[in-house]
Design an enzyme around this catalytic site. Structure first.
Site, mmCIF file in Angstrom:
data_model
loop_
_atom_site.group_PDB
_atom_site.id
_atom_site.type_symbol
_atom_site.label_atom_id
_atom_site.label_comp_id
_atom_site.label_asym_id
_atom_site.label_seq_id
_atom_site.Cartn_x
_atom_site.Cartn_y
_atom_site.Cartn_z
ATOM 1 N N LYS A 38 27.583 47.193 41.760
ATOM 2 C CA LYS A 38 28.958 47.690 41.736
ATOM 3 C C LYS A 38 29.859 46.683 41.025
ATOM 4 C CE LYS A 38 29.823 45.839 46.376
ATOM 5 N NZ LYS A 38 30.209 46.148 47.764
ATOM 6 N N TYR A 257 55.218 26.531 34.842
ATOM 7 C CA TYR A 257 56.290 27.326 35.436
ATOM 8 C C TYR A 257 56.798 26.712 36.738
ATOM 9 C CZ TYR A 257 55.736 31.333 32.298
ATOM 10 O OH TYR A 257 55.712 32.153 31.199
#
Length: 375
Positions: A38, A257
């Protein structure tokens, strides 16, 4: 994408993937060993992983979604393919078209699949999922104990009875024994039906709950199924990022940032062309002051471990390479973000998450190289 034009290069070792499957098979006590593929085979690519596993001897695959199952069918025409996330209403014809097996987890799903098979006049395969403690999908144990009385089971072939461990990676967790006993009780009422409980970690439990089929996922891709012991599997994934710029940052200047990381003295900073848009977790950001990065992300640069400096941004990561000799780190060099001591488990730990999330978030902007997988 050519490697020299990519901000990051993802190296995938399909021979290691196949070797891991064999290791897990050899530890599964003679049970058939499937593969969970998956999430695009945990990020490495269904179209590459499934053929490599099939060549190694794998015959049964598990996915989460119907769309994934269709992709697996395209490269594994003879495999048995189970879809874990249940039978969505109205999708039975698609399962039939591609010869796929739903994992049925409620009486409603059982009734819909039985009705479809009855109308089609064909007993198609399906698994039945009994929940033994996860409380997500599946019949309750009391419901599971009544399955033998359900007339609908005559309309299709119950090819597998399954459940899922809550904490198999915690080898001494009492839930493991409780789940095994609950599953055995349901299994005893349905003789002749193959049973599956063991995931990657479940294969290694002292109780050896292998039953008829084991279905490893994470360990196939190099994750450690035995966190309290050495990893029995080989690394499958490596990630390198390219340095796009180097600069000196003066003392008392911040990086990134919001100015969350401060240089206490002059530091040399390398900027990498990878960020959270590529699937590298922002939670690996380094905050505080230089020297404080105990649980930040790390990179391997010329054989040295270098801490992140500041926030992981969308497309860039900054790292402190001051301790690497200047002549050993230059613009255009690549550094390691996954590899060596920076295993997927360690990268996950440093980001406050798990290696599963690291693998399944691997981004589409990387150049990808594949090794092996032919035998």
């Amino acid at each position: 994408m050519p490697e020299n034009a990519a901000g990051g290069v993802l190296h995938i070792d399909l021979d290691a993937l196949a070797s891991n499957w064999r290791t897990l098979r050899d530890n599964a006590g003679g049970a058939e060993t499937a593969a969970v593929v998956k999430a695009n085979a945990y990020g490495i690519g269904i179209e590459k992983a499934v053929p490599a596993l099939a060549r190694a001897g794998c015959r049964t695959f598990f996915v989460a979604h119907l769309s994934e199952a269709i992709r697996v069918r395209a490269v594994a025409p003879d495999a048995t393919i189970y879809v874990l996330n249940g039978l969505f209403a109205g999708t039975c014809p698609t399962y039939a078209e591609f010869d796929l097996c739903p994992v049925l987890g409620s009486f409603e799903e059982i009734e819909e699949w039985a009705g479809f098979c009855r109308a089609e006049g064909q007993k198609r395969k399906a698994a039945i999922h009994v929940d033994t403690g996860m409380n997500r999908l599946g019949l309750t144990v009391p419901q599971g104990l009544t399955l033998k009385d359900r007339a609908e089971l005559k309309d299709f072939e119950t090819s597998l009875l399954m459940s899922h461990f809550v904490s198999a990676e915690e080898s001494d967790n009492l839930l493991n024994r409780q789940q095994i006993e609950a599953f055995q009780a349901v299994r005893a009422t349905l003789p002749g039906i193959a049973a599956s409980l063991a995931n990657s970690s479940g294969i290694f439990l002292k109780e050896k709950p292998h039953f008829d089929l084991a279905r490893p996922g994470y360990a196939l891709y190099g994750g450690n199924p035995t966190p309290d012991r050495d990893n029995p599997t080989k690394p499958v994934v490596g990630l390198e990022a390219r340095i796009v710029q180097l600069r000196w940052v003066e003392a008392d200047h911040s990086v990134g940032y919001n100015g969350r990381w401060l240089a206490l003295e002059k530091r040399r900073i390398a900027t990498l062309s990878v960020g959270y848009a590529d699937g590298y977790p922002r939670a690996a950001s380094a905050r505080g002051k230089s020297g404080d990065e105990l649980l930040s992300g790390m990179a391997l640069v010329a054989g040295r471990t270098c801490p992140f400096a500041g926030n992981v941004s969308m497309d860039l990561i900054t790292i402190d390479v001051t301790d690497v000799p200047e002549n050993q780190v230059q613009r255009g060099d690549t550094v390691t973000l996954i590899g060596g001591d920076l295993t997927v488990d360690e990268v996950g730990r440093r980001a406050g998450t798990i290696g599963y999330e690291i693998l399944t978030n691997l981004g589409s902007r990387y150049a990808r190289t594949y090794r092996g997988g032919q035998g």
